[in-house]
Design an enzyme around this catalytic site. Sequence first.
Site, mmCIF file in Angstrom:
data_model
loop_
_atom_site.group_PDB
_atom_site.id
_atom_site.type_symbol
_atom_site.label_atom_id
_atom_site.label_comp_id
_atom_site.label_asym_id
_atom_site.label_seq_id
_atom_site.Cartn_x
_atom_site.Cartn_y
_atom_site.Cartn_z
ATOM 1 N N HIS A 160 -41.407 6.295 0.095
ATOM 2 C CA HIS A 160 -40.569 7.820 -0.404
ATOM 3 C C HIS A 160 -40.099 6.563 -2.075
ATOM 4 C CE1 HIS A 160 -41.861 10.002 2.377
ATOM 5 N NE2 HIS A 160 -40.664 11.153 2.616
ATOM 6 N N HIS A 169 -44.805 16.033 5.748
ATOM 7 C CA HIS A 169 -43.719 14.999 7.019
ATOM 8 C C HIS A 169 -44.085 16.345 8.313
ATOM 9 C CE1 HIS A 169 -41.303 12.256 5.298
ATOM 10 N NE2 HIS A 169 -41.130 13.248 4.058
ATOM 11 N N ASP A 177 -43.689 18.923 1.280
ATOM 12 C CA ASP A 177 -42.636 17.861 1.862
ATOM 13 C C ASP A 177 -42.740 18.302 3.386
ATOM 14 O OD1 ASP A 177 -41.136 15.545 1.639
ATOM 15 O OD2 ASP A 177 -39.603 16.364 0.559
ATOM 16 N N ASP A 178 -41.469 19.391 3.393
ATOM 17 C CA ASP A 178 -40.683 19.846 4.662
ATOM 18 C C ASP A 178 -40.386 21.246 4.311
ATOM 19 O OD1 ASP A 178 -39.903 17.421 6.072
ATOM 20 O OD2 ASP A 178 -39.136 16.888 3.752
ATOM 21 N N GLU A 238 -37.448 9.450 -5.707
ATOM 22 C CA GLU A 238 -36.352 10.746 -5.511
ATOM 23 C C GLU A 238 -35.073 10.446 -5.253
ATOM 24 O OE1 GLU A 238 -36.477 11.893 -1.144
ATOM 25 O OE2 GLU A 238 -36.031 13.605 -1.759
ATOM 26 N N HIS A 244 -48.514 14.684 0.985
ATOM 27 C CA HIS A 244 -46.928 14.398 1.570
ATOM 28 C C HIS A 244 -46.417 15.695 2.218
ATOM 29 C CE1 HIS A 244 -43.245 11.912 0.224
ATOM 30 N NE2 HIS A 244 -42.876 13.321 0.918
HETATM 31 N N1 ADE Z 1 -38.023 12.949 5.128
HETATM 32 C C1 ADE Z 1 -38.332 14.088 5.571
HETATM 33 N N2 ADE Z 1 -38.162 13.758 4.224
HETATM 34 C C2 ADE Z 1 -38.000 13.743 3.903
HETATM 35 C C3 ADE Z 1 -37.391 13.887 1.939
HETATM 36 N N3 ADE Z 1 -37.612 14.527 0.884
HETATM 37 N N4 ADE Z 1 -36.306 11.925 1.956
HETATM 38 C C4 ADE Z 1 -36.638 11.219 2.510
HETATM 39 N N5 ADE Z 1 -37.282 11.480 3.879
HETATM 40 C C5 ADE Z 1 -37.764 12.370 4.590
HETATM 41 ZN ZN ZN Z 2 -41.260 13.250 2.809
#
Ligand code: ADE
Ligand code: ZN
Length: 329
Positions: free
Chosen positions: A192, A14, A273-274, A195, A12
């Site tokens: 997703h 992005h 994630d990011d 969350e 996961h």
């Molecule tokens: N896009 C990038 N990171 C995300 C996240 N944590 N939740 C939803 N969309 C995303």
């Molecule tokens: Zn994500």
Amino acid sequence: MSFQNIPKVELHLHLEGAAPPQFIASLAREKTIDISKIFDERGAYAYQGFDQFLNTYDAACLPLQSPQDFYRLTLAVLEETAKHGVVYAETFVSPDFCGGGDVTAWREYLAAMSQAASEAERDMGITLKGIITAIRHFGPEQAKTAAKCAAETYGDFVVGFGMAGAEMVGRPKDYAYSFDMAREAGLPLTCHAGEWGGPDMVADTIRDLGVGRIGHGINAVHDPKLLAEIAEKGIVLEVCPGSNVALNAVKSWAAHPIQKLRDAGVAVTVSTDDPPFFHTTMTTEFEMLAKTFGWDEEDFAAVNQTALKAAYCDEATRTNIAKKLESAQ
Ligand code: ADE
Ligand code: ZN
């Protein structure tokens, strides 16, 4: 234990969200696009809370305008990712940011990313596959263009279809047409959910979109019956603890439900994630899991095996990655 050197599988990540801020800032300068407001005084991404995070994210994508930009982005991301021992990653990439959902344009972006991934595999020993991603807050109609891009280009680099973005926009069934289209083309699915949404969102996502994996899914922890169903169906959660703490989806590492999910028999995996948005890396995630929950080498090996089993790649790739994980044991 050197957490950095443990080989890792990350499901996961992005692609745009993994862009180093210096890379985006320098691309913006090249193109004379002013996005200075998305950076703080140290040059890190600036935002407060999830809604602002999404705005900053969308603004950071503005300088990414050509296949060549995505080629450079992919290499920059893989360089960072490989440094932290990741040997296999799946990245969310959105046709919305790659030609606006036009299939012909998308093919050119895809060729560029795929070329960068092949070079990184040769030079850095990391394998990257792509999950084509609809952006939920762009709405169900736009999601169909992402699904069409995925359906038309499934195979080789493209291994799955998914959806990210603002989870509380619409209900899963609003996006069922897109997920059906991708499924009919043979793509495995992830979305997703849980969350920000509650267990009902996770349950509806499983029922209405037919996914085999869930991005995050952490709020399923509040419903023991749902947890049992997730465990029984073998649905895999792509858990991103550092992201959840940074965005305040959970209060702290100690309060993160990842251990409870595991204890309930749910298949959990670990991802960033990011990473630059959340000041994390896969090394940090492993370090924090060891520190907070006492995870040891065996736990990390188990989580890697769960991730590899749940990866959407072809079997030859899976065998190859399994060898890399074994050789480190
Ligand atoms: N896009 C990038 N990171 C995300 C996240 N944590 N939740 C939803 N969309 C995303
Ligand atoms: Zn994500």
